[in-house]
Design an enzyme around this catalytic site. Structure first.
Site, mmCIF file in Angstrom:
data_model
loop_
_atom_site.group_PDB
_atom_site.id
_atom_site.type_symbol
_atom_site.label_atom_id
_atom_site.label_comp_id
_atom_site.label_asym_id
_atom_site.label_seq_id
_atom_site.Cartn_x
_atom_site.Cartn_y
_atom_site.Cartn_z
ATOM 1 N N SER A 160 30.572 30.923 26.720
ATOM 2 C CA SER A 160 31.705 31.048 27.645
ATOM 3 C C SER A 160 31.261 31.575 29.002
ATOM 4 O O SER A 160 30.256 32.280 29.121
ATOM 5 C CB SER A 160 32.763 31.982 27.063
ATOM 6 O OG SER A 160 33.311 31.451 25.874
ATOM 7 N N GLN A 161 32.039 31.228 30.026
ATOM 8 C CA GLN A 161 31.724 31.704 31.370
ATOM 9 C C GLN A 161 31.869 33.221 31.433
ATOM 10 O O GLN A 161 32.699 33.816 30.725
ATOM 11 C CB GLN A 161 32.635 31.041 32.397
ATOM 12 C CG GLN A 161 34.078 31.502 32.358
ATOM 13 C CD GLN A 161 34.948 30.803 33.370
ATOM 14 O OE1 GLN A 161 35.745 29.945 33.028
ATOM 15 N NE2 GLN A 161 34.815 31.184 34.626
#
Length: 310
Positions: A160-161
């Protein structure tokens, strides 16, 4: 909730024994709260092509900073602190002197961007700065490790970012001390490492066996004493370790499984992406035995939540 066990981490087998001893005293399952959303879908990892057939070998030599007062990573302290210590920079990996991404300045710049997007929890920001994100991905992608984007990790899954990792943990933590947390979707292990800096006990479930093995190889050199990885169906949760003060889902479904809502402690918070083509981040708070409230936070985009193991 009871105090922290003297010897953590506990084995899952011991937790199973505990749950069997308590059988018959558990309250009946609560009524499912209404969550009307379509089935999720994602294409974040489409660019990754064929799935990786084997986990990466362990290359990092990282340490967890809940134990910042110690210089050696081995037996946990006899008495756990009331709250996790503020994490500091993790020691560089064995090849750290040659790898440009080990620089703490690079991680700090990432954290500054995350803070500029609205994340204010200093404990979460410090944890994000302490964990070296590039060590959780393929060397060919490590040069992109500190941009604010999700990146492929194989098997059509993504890491995930940074912003969304920090945002979800901040919402779940809500400025409080977390004793026991459950993560659904271990992936490469990055978010689990960050969680271990802000909670006393962390359990993480992964349904894809090669990713479970990859996370173990990534996290093993860190020797994190308060993190336990589990291979299994995340939609079922981990009843033998429940209840949890916080639950975080790194994958999106049409609704939050009732099993996860039931494993949330009263007063606990669950953060999950929900939806299909259009996904939103939702916060669920348990206010009673059969009472939950939900709040929609913001748009997001995650890989799908799926049943079973592969």
């Amino acid at each position: 909730m009871t105090g922290k066990p003297k010897n953590f981490p506990l084995s899952l087998a011991s937790l199973d024994d505990k749950s069997r001893r308590q059988a018959g005293s558990a309250p009946p399952a609560a009524t499912r709260p209404a969550v009307a959303t379509p089935q999720t879908a994602t294409r974040n990892a489409a660019v990754n092509g064929a799935a990786r057939s084997a986990p990466l070998s362990a290359s990092p030599s990282k340490a967890h900073n809940n134990l910042a007062a110690r210089s050696a990573y081995g037996t946990p302290p006899a008495a756990a602190p009331a709250r996790p210590a503020m994490p500091g920079p993790m020691p560089a990996a064995a090849d750290g002197g040659r790898h440009p991404q080990v620089s703490q300045a690079v991680r700090r710049a990432m954290v500054n961007r995350v803070a500029a997007q609205g994340v204010q929890d200093k404990v979460v920001l410090a944890a994000m700065e302490a964990v070296q994100r590039h060590l959780f991905m393929e060397p060919a992608l490590s040069g992109q490790a500190y941009i604010d984007a999700s990146l492929p990790i194989g098997h059509h899954q993504t890491i995930s970012q940074p912003y969304i990792v920090a945002r979800m943990i901040e919402v779940m933590r809500n400025g409080t001390d977390l004793r026991r947390v459950l993560e659904i979707g271990t992936g490469c292990g990055y978010q689990a490492a960050v969680l271990s800096c802000v909670a006393q006990e962390v359990y993480s479930i992964e349904r894809i066996k090669p990713l479970h093995e990859l996370a173990k190889s990534n996290l093993r050199p860190m020797r994190i004493p308060n993190l336990r990885l589990h291979y299994g169906d995340g939609m079922l949760g981990l009843a033998q370790a429940a209840p949890f003060d916080g639950i975080i889902l790194a994958c999106a479904g049409m609704e939050v499984p009732q099993a996860l809502l039931d494993q949330l402690a009263i007063g606990g918070r669950l953060v999950a992406p929900v939806g299909g083509r259009h996904q939103v981040l939702q916060l669920f708070e348990r206010s009673g035995k059969a009472e939950w409230t939900s709040t929609t936070l913001e748009n997001c985009h995650f890989v799908p939540l799926r049943p079973g193991i592969v």
